[in-house]
Design a protein around this motif. Sequence first.
Motif, PDB file in Angstrom:
ATOM      1  N   TYR A 102       5.256   0.937   1.040  1.00 26.82           N
ATOM      2  CA  TYR A 102       4.867  -0.015   2.082  1.00 26.82           C
ATOM      3  C   TYR A 102       4.903  -1.480   1.641  1.00 26.82           C
ATOM      4  O   TYR A 102       5.100  -2.364   2.469  1.00 26.82           O
ATOM      5  CB  TYR A 102       3.469   0.325   2.597  1.00 26.82           C
ATOM      6  CG  TYR A 102       3.396   1.668   3.285  1.00 26.82           C
ATOM      7  CD1 TYR A 102       4.241   1.967   4.351  1.00 26.82           C
ATOM      8  CD2 TYR A 102       2.500   2.652   2.857  1.00 26.82           C
ATOM      9  CE1 TYR A 102       4.192   3.210   4.980  1.00 26.82           C
ATOM     10  CE2 TYR A 102       2.436   3.883   3.483  1.00 26.82           C
ATOM     11  CZ  TYR A 102       3.285   4.155   4.544  1.00 26.82           C
ATOM     12  OH  TYR A 102       3.238   5.375   5.172  1.00 26.82           O
ATOM     13  N   ASP A 103       4.719  -1.748   0.354  1.00 28.20           N
ATOM     14  CA  ASP A 103       4.636  -3.129  -0.114  1.00 28.20           C
ATOM     15  C   ASP A 103       5.860  -3.570  -0.920  1.00 28.20           C
ATOM     16  O   ASP A 103       6.291  -4.722  -0.820  1.00 28.20           O
ATOM     17  CB  ASP A 103       3.377  -3.327  -0.975  1.00 28.20           C
ATOM     18  CG  ASP A 103       2.099  -3.018  -0.211  1.00 28.20           C
ATOM     19  OD1 ASP A 103       2.092  -3.186   1.030  1.00 28.20           O
ATOM     20  OD2 ASP A 103       1.103  -2.602  -0.843  1.00 28.20           O
ATOM     21  N   ILE A 104       6.391  -2.647  -1.745  1.00 24.81           N
ATOM     22  CA  ILE A 104       7.468  -3.022  -2.653  1.00 24.81           C
ATOM     23  C   ILE A 104       8.846  -2.856  -2.020  1.00 24.81           C
ATOM     24  O   ILE A 104       9.682  -3.758  -2.052  1.00 24.81           O
ATOM     25  CB  ILE A 104       7.363  -2.211  -3.969  1.00 24.81           C
ATOM     26  CG1 ILE A 104       6.101  -2.633  -4.724  1.00 24.81           C
ATOM     27  CG2 ILE A 104       8.610  -2.386  -4.819  1.00 24.81           C
ATOM     28  CD1 ILE A 104       5.840  -1.830  -5.982  1.00 24.81           C
ATOM     29  N   MET A 105       9.125  -1.682  -1.442  1.00 27.04           N
ATOM     30  CA  MET A 105      10.476  -1.421  -0.935  1.00 27.04           C
ATOM     31  C   MET A 105      10.918  -2.378   0.172  1.00 27.04           C
ATOM     32  O   MET A 105      12.109  -2.752   0.207  1.00 27.04           O
ATOM     33  CB  MET A 105      10.587   0.034  -0.465  1.00 27.04           C
ATOM     34  CG  MET A 105      10.570   1.048  -1.607  1.00 27.04           C
ATOM     35  SD  MET A 105      11.759   0.681  -2.937  1.00 27.04           S
ATOM     36  CE  MET A 105      13.326   0.814  -2.070  1.00 27.04           C
ATOM     37  N   PRO A 106      10.030  -2.815   1.079  1.00 25.74           N
ATOM     38  CA  PRO A 106      10.492  -3.807   2.066  1.00 25.74           C
ATOM     39  C   PRO A 106      11.029  -5.083   1.411  1.00 25.74           C
ATOM     40  O   PRO A 106      12.008  -5.674   1.908  1.00 25.74           O
ATOM     41  CB  PRO A 106       9.222  -4.091   2.899  1.00 25.74           C
ATOM     42  CG  PRO A 106       8.443  -2.827   2.805  1.00 25.74           C
ATOM     43  CD  PRO A 106       8.670  -2.343   1.398  1.00 25.74           C
ATOM     44  N   LYS A 107      10.445  -5.505   0.298  1.00 22.40           N
ATOM     45  CA  LYS A 107      10.917  -6.700  -0.408  1.00 22.40           C
ATOM     46  C   LYS A 107      12.257  -6.432  -1.094  1.00 22.40           C
ATOM     47  O   LYS A 107      13.132  -7.303  -1.135  1.00 22.40           O
ATOM     48  CB  LYS A 107       9.885  -7.146  -1.436  1.00 22.40           C
ATOM     49  CG  LYS A 107       8.549  -7.587  -0.832  1.00 22.40           C
ATOM     50  CD  LYS A 107       7.538  -7.906  -1.901  1.00 22.40           C
ATOM     51  CE  LYS A 107       6.177  -8.243  -1.279  1.00 22.40           C
ATOM     52  NZ  LYS A 107       5.142  -8.489  -2.324  1.00 22.40           N
ATOM     53  N   VAL A 108      12.410  -5.214  -1.615  1.00 22.39           N
ATOM     54  CA  VAL A 108      13.675  -4.852  -2.252  1.00 22.39           C
ATOM     55  C   VAL A 108      14.795  -4.784  -1.206  1.00 22.39           C
ATOM     56  O   VAL A 108      15.890  -5.309  -1.402  1.00 22.39           O
ATOM     57  CB  VAL A 108      13.542  -3.494  -2.980  1.00 22.39           C
ATOM     58  CG1 VAL A 108      14.899  -3.047  -3.537  1.00 22.39           C
ATOM     59  CG2 VAL A 108      12.512  -3.583  -4.092  1.00 22.39           C
ATOM     60  N   GLU A 109      14.501  -4.164  -0.072  1.00 21.31           N
ATOM     61  CA  GLU A 109      15.503  -3.973   0.965  1.00 21.31           C
ATOM     62  C   GLU A 109      15.872  -5.280   1.648  1.00 21.31           C
ATOM     63  O   GLU A 109      16.963  -5.401   2.207  1.00 21.31           O
ATOM     64  CB  GLU A 109      15.002  -2.951   1.988  1.00 21.31           C
ATOM     65  CG  GLU A 109      14.901  -1.546   1.386  1.00 21.31           C
ATOM     66  CD  GLU A 109      14.044  -0.610   2.217  1.00 21.31           C
ATOM     67  OE1 GLU A 109      13.444  -1.077   3.215  1.00 21.31           O
ATOM     68  OE2 GLU A 109      13.941   0.580   1.848  1.00 21.31           O
ATOM     69  N   ALA A 110      14.964  -6.260   1.586  1.00 22.33           N
ATOM     70  CA  ALA A 110      15.234  -7.551   2.228  1.00 22.33           C
ATOM     71  C   ALA A 110      16.147  -8.446   1.399  1.00 22.33           C
ATOM     72  O   ALA A 110      16.639  -9.460   1.877  1.00 22.33           O
ATOM     73  CB  ALA A 110      13.918  -8.289   2.496  1.00 22.33           C
ATOM     74  N   SER A 111      16.350  -8.042   0.123  1.00 17.04           N
ATOM     75  CA  SER A 111      17.139  -8.907  -0.781  1.00 17.04           C
ATOM     76  C   SER A 111      18.635  -8.809  -0.468  1.00 17.04           C
ATOM     77  O   SER A 111      19.101  -7.852   0.116  1.00 17.04           O
ATOM     78  CB  SER A 111      16.894  -8.482  -2.221  1.00 17.04           C
ATOM     79  OG  SER A 111      17.315  -7.156  -2.434  1.00 17.04           O
TER      80      SER A 111
END
Length: 328
Positions: A319-328
């Motif tokens: 919920y916190d880490i993967m959205p930031k990874v996928e947004a890159s």
Amino acid sequence: MKLALYLPTFRDHVTVQELADLTDLAEELDFDSVWTLDRIIVPEASDRGELQYPFGMMDQFPLQMPVGSKGKWFQGWPILPWLAARTEKVRIGMSITDTPYRAPAVFAAECATIDHLSHGRLNVGVGAGWMPEEFDAASATHLFPRRHAHVRETIEICLGIWQNEIFEYHGEFADFGPSGFGHQPVQKPHPPIYFSGLKDPKRSANRVAKYGLSGWIGIQDSPAELTEWRTAIARELEEKGKSIDDLDMCSMIWFTITDTETDQTDNRKVSNLLIGTEQQIVDRLKAYQEAGLTMPLLWPPFADVPVSKTLDDLKRLKYDIMPKVEAS
């Protein structure tokens, strides 16, 4: 990038309930897959640091297993039918099955049954094994020098049994006449096969290309190491008219979220690759994504991290880490 959970079936103490809690959460979080570990024994010699070879024959590791010989852990293969019954969405597999410990035709037929129990969600991981002491315990001492050839025959027998109502095979390790083996797998043309290659990219690429394998699984690979493997395998596959883009590139990686920054200096296979703060893990996963890692097998540490923390860490990852990874 897909997420996979590598269940901590192998640690000094683990319970069925802990494995159930982790599996249920992986299903809830829509992970791609849940995997178990193939470990037959821990020799007492390991407690003294006197194994014949380090883990995976990789000199970065000591002559000692991370779990004691009196540890309370579970065999990985019998857990697969339990996972099939417990879950509905996640794929299941064992990373990896050491084929010399199993009769190839029996293994193939059992995989077909588990594919039915899971309604077509089985991944089949295969490899050669590395520990002579374990070969002794599995009554496979004589197979150790020929373990890589055994993997080849096992793959050939699996593909034959899974795709033919009647199949025969005449090889070095199995020799049987035309026979039926019951239900063929649900998945067509067959369940995906993942090969574990830790030493030789050329051998891995040859297996992948020759048998149309679906994935490669490494262990504790840094983004730089993964790039080297992917480049080497891609080169071999291209020579055989295959594309690396069709291959799942995976690695079993220790995973823990920490409150303070962790030293992630390159220390080869014992580096803190996915052990660190949320931001450190975001940065590392971005690097993995650029390197071509398609699926990390997230591996809770062998000790010192309770399952309750791993449950929280997996939620934070989703919920916190993967959205930031996928947004890159």
